[in-house]
Design an enzyme around this catalytic site. Sequence first.
Site: not given
Length: 265
Positions: A106-107
Amino acid sequence: MTEKLQKVLADHGFGSRRQMERWIAAGRVVVNGRVAAIGARVDDTDDIVVDGRKVAKASAASCRVIALNKRAGVIVSRRDPEGRPTVFEDLPGLRTGRWISVGRLDLQTTGLLLLTNDGELAHRLSHPSTGIDREYAVRVAGVLDDDALERLRTGVEVDGRVESFSDIRYYDGSGSNHWYHVVLMEGRNREVRDLFASQGVGVNRLKRVRYGPVILPAWLPRGAWEEMGADDVARLRATIGLPPGKPTRRKQPSRSMLIPYPSLA
């Protein structure tokens, strides 16, 4: 010798076999001037076109794998409506096919991300049925007692499903910040964060340090990538029951990225 069309496309890095079947069904693949049908078989003499782009002959492609040390704030996607940087922007070019990420981060998660031009390899490495585990270094605000550690090993309910770490160990820390190493067999979105949150502690740093037999190299700076050598690629493929593949002529690194790991074939 002929092969199934979806396998040939997957081997060229367009995606998994299942995804290629969907492309064929949607009429996106043309063989020898005619729209292909599910079940089609091809050989090296056939002309294959995907979305108007001619596919190189199968003999021209070799399996390549990249280890990337992902930075925070970078997404694992080819395009982003918000204009954020993606991991695909700085990868080396390919003569045919495309780079495929093995799973996602994820980011804000950093660390090891594998990318390959071989769709079948990417599918096998990321699919839960293969049995590949993932290891993360996790910094949390707080310390877990023995009871909490045991609950995280045996399983807790998160959003209606029971989740757990296959292993969790205290690593280091002082003050309010403490590091743990955890191992997961699948690594669903936010799974690590949600598991720690279930015990009342928040994750403030998350870094993947191993994917199956592949470790995050200590020499690889954050944001940089390094291509895996042919010997490592062959060993990685053998671990999950794939043949060695076509060798590459590129200069091979002197350092291995692999650790001893049981065969999953």
